[in-house]
Design a protein around this motif. Structure first.
Motif, PDB file in Angstrom:
ATOM      1  N   ILE A 274       0.840  -1.208   0.000  1.00  0.00           N
ATOM      2  CA  ILE A 274       0.000   0.000   0.000  1.00  0.00           C
ATOM      3  C   ILE A 274       0.872   1.255   0.000  1.00  0.00           C
ATOM      4  CG2 ILE A 274      -1.727   1.322   1.287  1.00  0.00           C
ATOM      5  CD1 ILE A 274      -2.972  -1.295   2.196  1.00  0.00           C
ATOM      6  N   PHE A 275       1.593   1.512   1.088  1.00  0.00           N
ATOM      7  CA  PHE A 275       2.305   2.783   1.224  1.00  0.00           C
ATOM      8  C   PHE A 275       3.473   2.924   0.250  1.00  0.00           C
ATOM      9  CE2 PHE A 275       0.859   1.707   5.664  1.00  0.00           C
ATOM     10  CZ  PHE A 275      -0.343   2.399   5.543  1.00  0.00           C
ATOM     11  N   GLU A 276       4.136   1.813  -0.083  1.00  0.00           N
ATOM     12  CA  GLU A 276       5.268   1.878  -1.010  1.00  0.00           C
ATOM     13  C   GLU A 276       4.848   1.635  -2.454  1.00  0.00           C
ATOM     14  OE1 GLU A 276       8.321  -0.776   0.354  1.00  0.00           O
ATOM     15  OE2 GLU A 276       8.219  -0.021   2.411  1.00  0.00           O
ATOM     16  N   SER A 277       3.560   1.441  -2.686  1.00  0.00           N
ATOM     17  CA  SER A 277       3.093   1.130  -4.037  1.00  0.00           C
ATOM     18  C   SER A 277       2.148   2.180  -4.610  1.00  0.00           C
ATOM     19  CB  SER A 277       2.375  -0.229  -4.038  1.00  0.00           C
ATOM     20  OG  SER A 277       3.262  -1.263  -3.656  1.00  0.00           O
ATOM     21  N   LEU A 278       1.604   3.045  -3.751  1.00  0.00           N
ATOM     22  CA  LEU A 278       0.623   4.026  -4.188  1.00  0.00           C
ATOM     23  C   LEU A 278       1.162   5.440  -4.004  1.00  0.00           C
ATOM     24  CD1 LEU A 278      -2.541   2.388  -2.562  1.00  0.00           C
ATOM     25  CD2 LEU A 278      -1.795   2.226  -4.950  1.00  0.00           C
ATOM     26  N   TRP A 279       0.451   6.410  -4.558  1.00  0.00           N
ATOM     27  CA  TRP A 279       0.825   7.807  -4.366  1.00  0.00           C
ATOM     28  C   TRP A 279       0.591   8.211  -2.920  1.00  0.00           C
ATOM     29  CZ3 TRP A 279       3.593  10.495  -7.743  1.00  0.00           C
ATOM     30  CH2 TRP A 279       3.622  10.064  -9.066  1.00  0.00           C
ATOM     31  N   TYR A 280       1.560   8.927  -2.364  1.00  0.00           N
ATOM     32  CA  TYR A 280       1.619   9.225  -0.938  1.00  0.00           C
ATOM     33  C   TYR A 280       1.861  10.721  -0.770  1.00  0.00           C
ATOM     34  CZ  TYR A 280       2.872   7.870   3.909  1.00  0.00           C
ATOM     35  OH  TYR A 280       2.917   7.679   5.264  1.00  0.00           O
TER      36      TYR A 280
END
Length: 379
Positions: free
Chosen positions: A32-38
């Motif tokens: 989630i956090f390392e794969s999506l825009w943050y």
């Protein structure tokens, strides 16, 4: 895992271990956090070349800096020599270059390796090959969003897509011109709760009548416990006695230029997965960024944004800020009160969602779909 109904009115939640298991949290970091825009930093915080800020995104420290041309750049905060943390401070400013405090490898603000002890004696070293590892960056709403994925997902379909799903279009939020607003106040909260509990709390108003007396005074329809803010395009209307979105209902500031008449005296709440909440009211915008640090710890930075003239004038923002600051404290206390029970045998199979919370089930499905079949089985 598939969330299945337990009755017509009640839906099952995620099991308690989804909020406490370090393995599940580690999987969320990767998937989630390392794969999506943050959403990482407010662009205006980096106000000159050489200004930088480091942000934790999943397991990675990300370094964001403004280069000599005025553009923003993002890199993994790791020296290419021996892996030392390049910038050890959360924020700061350098004159020209970024230098590793271990062996003095030095990088330009564009990430290129520009110097190192004895580098001239190593003519075979390709400086561009040993530059900092770049991270994808996109600016929107006045913030820098980063993505660690090798092939970032579509920003329009994910980030902007969440806004469109809530408001019905992207133009409605752009009328607030967040990129041109000024930071009036920032409060950092260290919450002893899982990030999903915070998202779930923000997504529903079933609790509003119980713990948010100041908010329901301004937004009376929230006292009914309905998730009115999640009807597509609907904004909760101010009560007749409320003159502004303030802790006592007193007048706020002039309506932001650009918003439509139908947006006046309305409150809109938007969840942008995985870690942003946007709150729109006629005279300011409130934006939360969550930084999940552990299964039971989440740091939240909340920004109150106003027309530049309001901030420059030195206007008293206290009553305006205090309303949602109280809401935050009330919400985070509720989440911290819930977190310990996630380890209880009473919550081993999870809890239930009443009809006003059913949309949270879609969030749970989104989480489990992102984790896929890798989520560990119950112990």
């Amino acid at each position: 895992m598939t969330v299945t109904p337990v009755s017509t009115s009640l839906l099952s939640t995620l099991p308690g271990r989804y909020y406490t298991d370090p393995e599940i949290f580690g999987l969320e970091q990767r998937r989630i956090f390392e794969s999506l825009w943050y959403c990482a930093v407010r662009s205006a915080d980096l106000d000159k070349p050489g200004a930088f800020r480091t942000v934790q995104v999943g397991r990675e420290s990300v370094l964001i800096t403004r280069d000599r041309t005025g553009g923003l750049r993002a890199f993994l905060n790791v020296c290419r020599h021996r892996g030392a943390r390049l910038c050890t401070q959360e924020s700061g400013e350098v004159r020209r270059n970024l230098q590793c405090p271990y062996h003095a490898w030095t990088y330009g603000l564009d990430g290129k390796l520009v110097a190192a002890p004895n580098l001239v004696q190593m003519p075979d070293v390709d400086r561009s090959e040993y530059g900092l590892v770049k991270v994808a960056l996109r600016e929107w709403l006045g913030y820098a969003w980063v993505c660690l994925a090798d092939e970032p997902p579509s920003f329009e379909e994910t980030v902007i897509g969440d806004v469109v799903e809530r408001l019905g279009d992207s133009g409605s939020i752009e009328r607030y011109h967040e990129e041109g607003l000024a930071l009036g106040r920032r409060v950092r909260y260290d919450v002893a709760a899982n990030w999903k509990l915070i998202v779930e709390n923000f997504m529903e108003c079933y609790h509003c009548a119980t713990i948010h007396p100041e908010l329901t005074d301004v937004l009376p329809e929230f006292a009914d416990g309905l998730a009115a803010q999640y009807y597509v395009g609907h904004g909760a209307e101010f009560g007749a006695e409320a003159q502004g979105f303030t802790v006592d209902g007193s007048p706020g500031f002039g309506r932001l230029a650009g918003i439509a008449d139908e947006q006046d005296r309305r409150y809109y709440a938007i969840t942008v997965r995985p870690q942003v909440f946007v709150n729109l009211v006629p005279d300011h915008v409130i934006l939360h960024r969550m930084f999940p640090l552990a299964a039971d710890r989440t740091v939240v930075e909340c920004d109150w944004l106003y027309a530049p003239g309001v901030v420059a004038s030195g206007a008293d923002l206290d009553k305006s800020v205090e309303l949602f600051h109280r809401v935050n404290l009330q919400d985070f206390e509720a989440c911290e009160r819930t977190q310990p029970a996630m380890d209880s045998r009473a919550y081993r199979e999870g809890g239930v969602l009443v009809p006003a919370e059913h949309h949270i089930g879609a969030f749970h499905t989104w989480v489990t779909d992102r984790l896929g079949t890798e989520a560990p089985a119950p112990g």
